[in-house]
Design a protein around this motif. Structure first.
Motif, PDB file in Angstrom:
ATOM      1  N   LYS A 114       0.814  -1.218   0.000  1.00  0.00           N
ATOM      2  CA  LYS A 114       0.000   0.000   0.000  1.00  0.00           C
ATOM      3  C   LYS A 114       0.850   1.272   0.000  1.00  0.00           C
ATOM      4  O   LYS A 114       0.325   2.366  -0.146  1.00  0.00           O
ATOM      5  N   GLY A 115       2.169   1.084   0.166  1.00  0.00           N
ATOM      6  CA  GLY A 115       3.066   2.228   0.115  1.00  0.00           C
ATOM      7  C   GLY A 115       2.986   3.134   1.322  1.00  0.00           C
ATOM      8  O   GLY A 115       3.232   4.333   1.216  1.00  0.00           O
ATOM      9  N   LYS A 116       2.658   2.582   2.490  1.00  0.00           N
ATOM     10  CA  LYS A 116       2.472   3.439   3.668  1.00  0.00           C
ATOM     11  C   LYS A 116       3.534   3.237   4.747  1.00  0.00           C
ATOM     12  O   LYS A 116       3.630   4.050   5.650  1.00  0.00           O
ATOM     13  N   THR A 117       4.275   2.150   4.694  1.00  0.00           N
ATOM     14  CA  THR A 117       5.197   1.860   5.790  1.00  0.00           C
ATOM     15  C   THR A 117       6.586   1.554   5.251  1.00  0.00           C
ATOM     16  O   THR A 117       6.736   0.861   4.251  1.00  0.00           O
ATOM     17  N   ASN A 118       7.598   2.027   5.940  1.00  0.00           N
ATOM     18  CA  ASN A 118       8.976   1.700   5.615  1.00  0.00           C
ATOM     19  C   ASN A 118       9.356   0.380   6.264  1.00  0.00           C
ATOM     20  O   ASN A 118       8.898   0.057   7.357  1.00  0.00           O
ATOM     21  N   LEU A 119      10.211  -0.363   5.601  1.00  0.00           N
ATOM     22  CA  LEU A 119      10.831  -1.548   6.182  1.00  0.00           C
ATOM     23  C   LEU A 119      12.268  -1.175   6.507  1.00  0.00           C
ATOM     24  O   LEU A 119      12.986  -0.649   5.654  1.00  0.00           O
ATOM     25  N   LEU A 120      12.684  -1.431   7.735  1.00  0.00           N
ATOM     26  CA  LEU A 120      14.018  -1.056   8.162  1.00  0.00           C
ATOM     27  C   LEU A 120      14.758  -2.295   8.645  1.00  0.00           C
ATOM     28  O   LEU A 120      14.426  -2.876   9.672  1.00  0.00           O
ATOM     29  N   LEU A 121      15.758  -2.736   7.883  1.00  0.00           N
ATOM     30  CA  LEU A 121      16.600  -3.867   8.259  1.00  0.00           C
ATOM     31  C   LEU A 121      17.805  -3.327   9.011  1.00  0.00           C
ATOM     32  O   LEU A 121      18.513  -2.449   8.515  1.00  0.00           O
ATOM     33  N   THR A 122      18.050  -3.845  10.193  1.00  0.00           N
ATOM     34  CA  THR A 122      19.147  -3.329  11.019  1.00  0.00           C
ATOM     35  C   THR A 122      20.058  -4.469  11.469  1.00  0.00           C
ATOM     36  O   THR A 122      19.723  -5.650  11.353  1.00  0.00           O
ATOM     37  N   ASN A 123      21.224  -4.072  12.010  1.00  0.00           N
ATOM     38  CA  ASN A 123      22.161  -5.017  12.613  1.00  0.00           C
ATOM     39  C   ASN A 123      22.552  -6.106  11.620  1.00  0.00           C
ATOM     40  O   ASN A 123      22.399  -7.293  11.875  1.00  0.00           O
ATOM     41  N   ALA A 124      23.074  -5.690  10.467  1.00  0.00           N
ATOM     42  CA  ALA A 124      23.401  -6.637   9.409  1.00  0.00           C
ATOM     43  C   ALA A 124      24.698  -6.241   8.710  1.00  0.00           C
ATOM     44  O   ALA A 124      25.141  -5.088   8.787  1.00  0.00           O
ATOM     45  N   THR A 125      25.291  -7.207   8.019  1.00  0.00           N
ATOM     46  CA  THR A 125      26.339  -6.919   7.051  1.00  0.00           C
ATOM     47  C   THR A 125      25.671  -6.874   5.686  1.00  0.00           C
ATOM     48  O   THR A 125      24.974  -7.828   5.307  1.00  0.00           O
ATOM     49  N   ILE A 126      25.845  -5.785   4.972  1.00  0.00           N
ATOM     50  CA  ILE A 126      25.146  -5.614   3.700  1.00  0.00           C
ATOM     51  C   ILE A 126      26.159  -5.603   2.562  1.00  0.00           C
ATOM     52  O   ILE A 126      27.022  -4.712   2.487  1.00  0.00           O
ATOM     53  N   VAL A 127      26.056  -6.598   1.698  1.00  0.00           N
ATOM     54  CA  VAL A 127      26.925  -6.706   0.526  1.00  0.00           C
ATOM     55  C   VAL A 127      26.168  -6.066  -0.636  1.00  0.00           C
ATOM     56  O   VAL A 127      25.252  -6.655  -1.193  1.00  0.00           O
ATOM     57  N   THR A 128      26.540  -4.852  -0.984  1.00  0.00           N
ATOM     58  CA  THR A 128      25.711  -4.054  -1.887  1.00  0.00           C
ATOM     59  C   THR A 128      25.840  -4.447  -3.353  1.00  0.00           C
ATOM     60  O   THR A 128      24.878  -4.306  -4.109  1.00  0.00           O
ATOM     61  N   VAL A 129      27.017  -4.901  -3.792  1.00  0.00           N
ATOM     62  CA  VAL A 129      27.332  -5.120  -5.217  1.00  0.00           C
ATOM     63  C   VAL A 129      27.041  -3.845  -6.010  1.00  0.00           C
ATOM     64  O   VAL A 129      26.622  -3.895  -7.166  1.00  0.00           O
ATOM     65  N   ASN A 130      27.222  -2.695  -5.381  1.00  0.00           N
ATOM     66  CA  ASN A 130      27.085  -1.431  -6.107  1.00  0.00           C
ATOM     67  C   ASN A 130      28.340  -1.200  -6.953  1.00  0.00           C
ATOM     68  O   ASN A 130      29.219  -2.061  -7.033  1.00  0.00           O
ATOM     69  N   GLU A 131      28.440  -0.051  -7.569  1.00  0.00           N
ATOM     70  CA  GLU A 131      29.540   0.188  -8.504  1.00  0.00           C
ATOM     71  C   GLU A 131      30.903   0.059  -7.845  1.00  0.00           C
ATOM     72  O   GLU A 131      31.870  -0.420  -8.460  1.00  0.00           O
ATOM     73  N   THR A 132      31.003   0.464  -6.595  1.00  0.00           N
ATOM     74  CA  THR A 132      32.281   0.373  -5.883  1.00  0.00           C
ATOM     75  C   THR A 132      32.369  -0.872  -5.002  1.00  0.00           C
ATOM     76  O   THR A 132      33.321  -1.023  -4.241  1.00  0.00           O
ATOM     77  N   ARG A 133      31.375  -1.743  -5.115  1.00  0.00           N
ATOM     78  CA  ARG A 133      31.347  -3.036  -4.409  1.00  0.00           C
ATOM     79  C   ARG A 133      31.507  -2.858  -2.901  1.00  0.00           C
ATOM     80  O   ARG A 133      32.235  -3.591  -2.235  1.00  0.00           O
ATOM     81  N   ASP A 134      30.784  -1.907  -2.351  1.00  0.00           N
ATOM     82  CA  ASP A 134      30.867  -1.644  -0.918  1.00  0.00           C
ATOM     83  C   ASP A 134      30.233  -2.773  -0.109  1.00  0.00           C
ATOM     84  O   ASP A 134      29.164  -3.289  -0.462  1.00  0.00           O
ATOM     85  N   VAL A 135      30.886  -3.139   0.978  1.00  0.00           N
ATOM     86  CA  VAL A 135      30.325  -4.051   1.975  1.00  0.00           C
ATOM     87  C   VAL A 135      30.212  -3.266   3.269  1.00  0.00           C
ATOM     88  O   VAL A 135      31.209  -2.749   3.786  1.00  0.00           O
ATOM     89  N   VAL A 136      28.999  -3.138   3.780  1.00  0.00           N
ATOM     90  CA  VAL A 136      28.742  -2.331   4.973  1.00  0.00           C
ATOM     91  C   VAL A 136      28.603  -3.257   6.174  1.00  0.00           C
ATOM     92  O   VAL A 136      27.635  -4.015   6.283  1.00  0.00           O
ATOM     93  N   PHE A 137      29.572  -3.224   7.066  1.00  0.00           N
ATOM     94  CA  PHE A 137      29.506  -4.001   8.295  1.00  0.00           C
ATOM     95  C   PHE A 137      28.771  -3.169   9.341  1.00  0.00           C
ATOM     96  O   PHE A 137      28.877  -1.951   9.363  1.00  0.00           O
ATOM     97  N   ASP A 138      28.006  -3.844  10.206  1.00  0.00           N
ATOM     98  CA  ASP A 138      27.127  -3.153  11.151  1.00  0.00           C
ATOM     99  C   ASP A 138      26.281  -2.142  10.389  1.00  0.00           C
ATOM    100  O   ASP A 138      26.236  -0.952  10.704  1.00  0.00           O
ATOM    101  N   GLY A 139      25.586  -2.659   9.366  1.00  0.00           N
ATOM    102  CA  GLY A 139      24.826  -1.788   8.484  1.00  0.00           C
ATOM    103  C   GLY A 139      23.326  -1.931   8.637  1.00  0.00           C
ATOM    104  O   GLY A 139      22.823  -2.788   9.374  1.00  0.00           O
ATOM    105  N   ALA A 140      22.619  -1.052   7.920  1.00  0.00           N
ATOM    106  CA  ALA A 140      21.158  -1.068   7.891  1.00  0.00           C
ATOM    107  C   ALA A 140      20.695  -0.688   6.497  1.00  0.00           C
ATOM    108  O   ALA A 140      21.429  -0.042   5.730  1.00  0.00           O
ATOM    109  N   MET A 141      19.479  -1.080   6.174  1.00  0.00           N
ATOM    110  CA  MET A 141      18.886  -0.738   4.883  1.00  0.00           C
ATOM    111  C   MET A 141      17.432  -0.353   5.084  1.00  0.00           C
ATOM    112  O   MET A 141      16.673  -1.069   5.750  1.00  0.00           O
TER     113      MET A 141
END
Length: 489
Positions: free
Chosen positions: A18-45
């Motif tokens: 319905k597009g009304k609520t955000n989902l917040l993932l916390t306390n994670a390692t996030i492997v982005t595979v973005n252009e610079t291949r960033d890996v965010v330790f102790d990350g959130a999305m």
């Protein structure tokens, strides 16, 4: 089929839709595979309306995106990867697992796959697709291309599209057929008129492209160069170009493939595609085991994409695709599990590991392919192969929130974790995939499929598989299966 989501999952899925609520993932390692291949330790999305809104250090993302409207999910140190993209499959073949063991491609087609395909029903196709998609989700697959070339009767396509929609994945439905190839073993029951196929492809593109909130697309998928006439191939490509879609086709899978293509068209491989005017960046070639250096040069020049299917190539003893040469030439290569009749599974984790190890041993070079490249092939490169890299394949703001949560503590095989990418590719088990989401909507939550009744789906698939084998006269099962030993024993 009943949804078995718990209250939190239902709230999360409904509110995102319905597009009304955000989902917040916390306390994670996030492997982005973005252009610079960033890996965010102790990350959130943060996810808003099905898209990634932010990726970064937990304290920064939580401060900016937390609050009463956010549904917070504490991942407890798990790893988040972009959803895995499977660039090649034949979902109807999930009903045929284990029936094509120990055969070369030509015999596998003529003695098992083609006979079964001529007896497919709409119920078979739906049950097979649900089964394959569930198995794929459990190994992190959020997007896949299904290559449906078998059309012995009408009504077999919508059930597969329905299954993609019900299961919530991002699906590219490849519609194809055969109007040639009788001299090379194609079953007469699978031969179609090119005019009928081309008209039906146009209808499917017009009806389903962009359906299910943009999750579904339709491509052309002629079975092979050698099993289709010039008029069929040109006509299919014209339709997808008119609709802004793509075409996928088996190319140079085996020496037989090349020989039969030369017999039908006077040339093989990328030379044949070029001759037919199938020469744009929306061409996805499958297998490509026997491409020549000249083929690879043409592929790079036309920006053809390649689907690498190592488990299937090993199962059928087709050979080893020259992937390092392709990559060095600038060719985009994604991964494909292929149909379960030439894999006996739909496991993206197994696929990534096999993809790397096969090239290492074939090249006798430990860096011929790496874990990091396997992940790229399963994510951003796979997305690029399907023309979706502006939407998926990495975790960065603006892209669709298709993601996988990996828990190393779900299996002793994955502990200790020192490098998340290495752990995923070399040391993982399907049970380590605890959560899978598409557009921020959970399909797998805490290890449970939440979009349908998984147990009922598995039992329905077994029933359809048994019935299909009876109708097709396939006896290589149960007491009819002979104990097979290696050649010469």
């Amino acid at each position: 089929m009943a949804c078995r989501a718990n209250a939190l999952d239902r709230q999360t899925n409904a509110s995102i839709e319905k597009g009304k609520t955000n989902l917040l993932l916390t306390n994670a390692t996030i492997v982005t595979v973005n252009e610079t291949r960033d890996v965010v330790f102790d990350g959130a999305m943060a996810v808003v309306d099905g898209r990634v809104a932010a990726v970064g250090p937990s304290n920064e993302v939580e401060k900016a995106w937390g609050g009463p409207s956010a549904t917070a999910v504490d991942l407890g140190g798990k790893v988040v990867f972009p959803g895995f993209v499977n660039t090649h499959n034949h979902l109807f073949q999930t009903l045929l697992k284990g029936l094509g063991d120990d055969m070369v491609l030509k015999d596998w087609l003529s003695t098992m796959t083609f006979p079964a395909a001529t007896h497919l029903t709409p119920d078979d196709c739906h049950a097979a697709a649900v089964l394959g998609i569930i198995e794929g989700i459990r190994s992190g697959m959020t997007c896949e291309l299904d290559y449906m070339y078998a059309h012995p009767r009408t009504g077999l396509d919508e059930p597969i599209l329905q299954a993609m929609d019900e299961c919530g994945i991002r699906g590219v439905f490849g519609y194809g057929a055969m109007d040639a190839g009788l001299d090379f073993g194609v079953d007469p029951g699978l031969i179609n008129k090119s005019d009928d196929i081309i008209k039906e492809l146009d209808r499917l593109c017009s009806t389903y492209d962009g359906a299910s909130d943009g999750r579904l697309r339709v491509w052309a998928a002629p079975a092979a160069l050698w099993s289709n006439s010039e008029s069929m191939l040109r006509g299919l490509y014209e339709v997808v170009n008119d609709h802004g879609d793509g075409i996928t086709i088996h190319v140079s899978e085996t020496p037989f493939d090349r020989e039969a293509t030369v017999a039908e068209h006077g040339c093989a491989g990328t030379e044949c595609l070029e001759k037919l005017g199938i020469d744009g960046p929306n061409v996805l070639m499958v297998h490509c085991v026997w491409l020549t250096d000249a083929d690879i040069k043409r592929a790079a020049a036309h920006d053809y994409k390649v689907s690498y299917n190592p488990v299937s190539n090993m199962y059928l003893a087709s050979g080893v695709a020259p992937v390092p040469k392709m990559l060095r030439s600038g060719v985009t290569v994604g991964l494909g599990v292929d149909g379960a009749a030439s894999n006996n599974g739909q496991d993206m984790l197994e696929l990534m590991k096999t993809a790397v190890l096969l090239q290492k041993v074939a090249e006798r070079d430990p860096v011929a392919l790496t874990a990091e490249k396997a992940l790229e092939m399963a994510t951003i490169d796979g997305a690029r192969a399907l023309g979706l890299d502006d939407q998926i394949g990495s975790l960065e703001p603006g892209k669709r929130a298709d993601f996988v949560v990996f828990d190393p503590y779900a299996s002793p095989k994955s502990v200790p974790l020192h490098n998340p990418v290495s752990d995923l590719v070399y040391s993982s088990a399907p049970g380590c995939i605890t959560d899978v989401a598409v557009d921020g909507r959970f399909l797998l939550r805490d290890g449970e499929i939440v979009v349908l009744d998984e147990s009922a789906a598995l039992r329905e698939a077994q029933r359809c598989a048994d019935d299909l084998c009876e109708r097709a006269g396939i006896t290589n099962r149960g007491s009819g299966h002979a104990w097979t030993l290696p050649a010469g024993m």
